[in-house]
Design an enzyme around this catalytic site. Sequence first.
Site, PDB file in Angstrom:
ATOM      1  CG  ASP A 168      -8.849   6.014 -10.061  1.00  0.00           C
ATOM      2  OD1 ASP A 168      -8.645   7.211 -10.314  1.00  0.00           O
ATOM      3  OD2 ASP A 168      -9.977   5.485 -10.136  1.00  0.00           O
ATOM      4  N   GLY A 210      -5.553   1.891  -5.742  1.00  0.00           N
ATOM      5  CA  GLY A 210      -4.420   1.683  -6.647  1.00  0.00           C
ATOM      6  C   GLY A 210      -3.917   2.980  -7.255  1.00  0.00           C
ATOM      7  CB  SER A 247      -6.703  -4.448 -16.726  1.00  0.00           C
ATOM      8  OG  SER A 247      -7.798  -3.684 -17.170  1.00  0.00           O
ATOM      9  CB  THR A 248      -1.869  -6.065 -14.411  1.00  0.00           C
ATOM     10  OG1 THR A 248      -1.101  -4.921 -14.050  1.00  0.00           O
ATOM     11  CG2 THR A 248      -1.899  -6.226 -15.918  1.00  0.00           C
ATOM     12  N   GLY A 249      -3.875  -4.845 -11.728  1.00  0.00           N
ATOM     13  CA  GLY A 249      -3.901  -4.749 -10.267  1.00  0.00           C
ATOM     14  C   GLY A 249      -5.184  -5.382  -9.746  1.00  0.00           C
ATOM     15  CB  VAL A 250      -8.083  -3.791  -8.053  1.00  0.00           C
ATOM     16  CG1 VAL A 250      -9.488  -4.154  -7.608  1.00  0.00           C
ATOM     17  CG2 VAL A 250      -7.316  -3.208  -6.884  1.00  0.00           C
ATOM     18  CE1 TYR A 251     -11.549  -2.707 -11.573  1.00  0.00           C
ATOM     19  CE2 TYR A 251     -11.136  -1.887 -13.772  1.00  0.00           C
ATOM     20  CZ  TYR A 251     -11.795  -1.786 -12.572  1.00  0.00           C
ATOM     21  OH  TYR A 251     -12.695  -0.760 -12.384  1.00  0.00           O
ATOM     22  CG  ASN A 270     -13.931   3.438 -10.824  1.00  0.00           C
ATOM     23  OD1 ASN A 270     -14.653   4.355 -11.218  1.00  0.00           O
ATOM     24  ND2 ASN A 270     -13.418   3.400  -9.602  1.00  0.00           N
ATOM     25  CG  ASP A 283       4.382   7.538  -7.781  1.00  0.00           C
ATOM     26  OD1 ASP A 283       3.394   7.653  -8.533  1.00  0.00           O
ATOM     27  OD2 ASP A 283       4.393   7.935  -6.604  1.00  0.00           O
TER      28      ASP A 283
HETATM   29  P1  ADP Z   1      -6.681  -1.860 -12.244  1.00  0.00           P
HETATM   30  O1  ADP Z   1      -7.935  -1.626 -11.442  1.00  0.00           O
HETATM   31  O2  ADP Z   1      -6.793  -1.374 -13.676  1.00  0.00           O
HETATM   32  O3  ADP Z   1      -6.182  -3.262 -12.126  1.00  0.00           O
HETATM   33  P2  ADP Z   1      -4.706  -0.882 -10.258  1.00  0.00           P
HETATM   34  O4  ADP Z   1      -4.478   0.536  -9.873  1.00  0.00           O
HETATM   35  O5  ADP Z   1      -5.287  -1.802  -9.239  1.00  0.00           O
HETATM   36  O6  ADP Z   1      -5.613  -0.835 -11.599  1.00  0.00           O
HETATM   37  O7  ADP Z   1      -3.339  -1.520 -10.764  1.00  0.00           O
HETATM   38  C1  ADP Z   1      -2.773  -1.236 -12.022  1.00  0.00           C
HETATM   39  C2  ADP Z   1      -1.257  -1.192 -11.893  1.00  0.00           C
HETATM   40  O8  ADP Z   1      -0.873   0.085 -11.384  1.00  0.00           O
HETATM   41  C3  ADP Z   1      -0.657  -2.222 -10.924  1.00  0.00           C
HETATM   42  O9  ADP Z   1       0.520  -2.769 -11.521  1.00  0.00           O
HETATM   43  C4  ADP Z   1      -0.294  -1.358  -9.706  1.00  0.00           C
HETATM   44  O10 ADP Z   1       0.804  -1.920  -8.983  1.00  0.00           O
HETATM   45  C5  ADP Z   1       0.128  -0.090 -10.398  1.00  0.00           C
HETATM   46  N1  ADP Z   1       0.248   1.146  -9.607  1.00  0.00           N
HETATM   47  C6  ADP Z   1      -0.269   1.450  -8.400  1.00  0.00           C
HETATM   48  N2  ADP Z   1       0.111   2.694  -8.023  1.00  0.00           N
HETATM   49  C7  ADP Z   1       0.899   3.188  -9.027  1.00  0.00           C
HETATM   50  C8  ADP Z   1       1.627   4.404  -9.253  1.00  0.00           C
HETATM   51  N3  ADP Z   1       1.610   5.412  -8.373  1.00  0.00           N
HETATM   52  N4  ADP Z   1       2.345   4.523 -10.425  1.00  0.00           N
HETATM   53  C9  ADP Z   1       2.362   3.539 -11.336  1.00  0.00           C
HETATM   54  N5  ADP Z   1       1.697   2.377 -11.190  1.00  0.00           N
HETATM   55  C10 ADP Z   1       0.976   2.204 -10.047  1.00  0.00           C
END
Ligand code: ADP
Length: 172
Positions: A34, A32, A117-121, A24, A10
């Site tokens: 952020d 996520g 960028s590999t989560g919601v994006y 964003n 984390d």
């Molecule tokens: P984006 O909008 O750039 O895709 P996200 O936050 O949706 O960003 O996801 C980006 C990555 O961060 C994903 O792999 C997600 O699982 C990861 N993530 C979410 N919470 C944490 C955290 N507390 N520490 C590290 N990585 C995280």
Amino acid sequence: MGTIRIIRGDITKIKVAAIVNAANTTLLGGGGVDGAIHRAAGPELLAACQKLHGCATGEAKITPGFRLPAQFIIHTPGPIWRDGTQSEACLLHNSYRNSLALAAAYNCQTIAFPSLSTGVYRYPLAAAAVIALTTIRDFLAANTVIQTVTMVCFDATTLAAYQQAYQQVVGN
Ligand code: ADP
């Protein structure tokens, strides 16, 4: 030359000079990583971000870390994946490179990234991992400030993708 570490964890808990936020373009918080960073840093972070008036995709801006163990937070909006023809690769490269350059300008010896960028994006994970590690490798080869870059992977799938990309991009 600096080293690249890949760990599962984390990013809000990591004690480095700077952590990077997958922000964003408003810089006013989101879901996520952020959201997790804003919760952990406290409300002072939102107040600081409001003064920055947003950030373009691929660019980076810096704030204090407030209640985080990290001294600074570097905020960069990565690209939203559409179909790969909208300069997504270039913009993702820019997010990593501009974040590293900003960290170096603030004399940070240690920096940690989430998987931008590999989560919601929805940027395809394997391709994003190669861009991330190539950009970090090339930056470290030319800089004297940053000693350690840590990729903090939140889940096992992300960790495996970065470990595989590491073999390809850095070797051994
Ligand atoms: P984006 O909008 O750039 O895709 P996200 O936050 O949706 O960003 O996801 C980006 C990555 O961060 C994903 O792999 C997600 O699982 C990861 N993530 C979410 N919470 C944490 C955290 N507390 N520490 C590290 N990585 C995280």
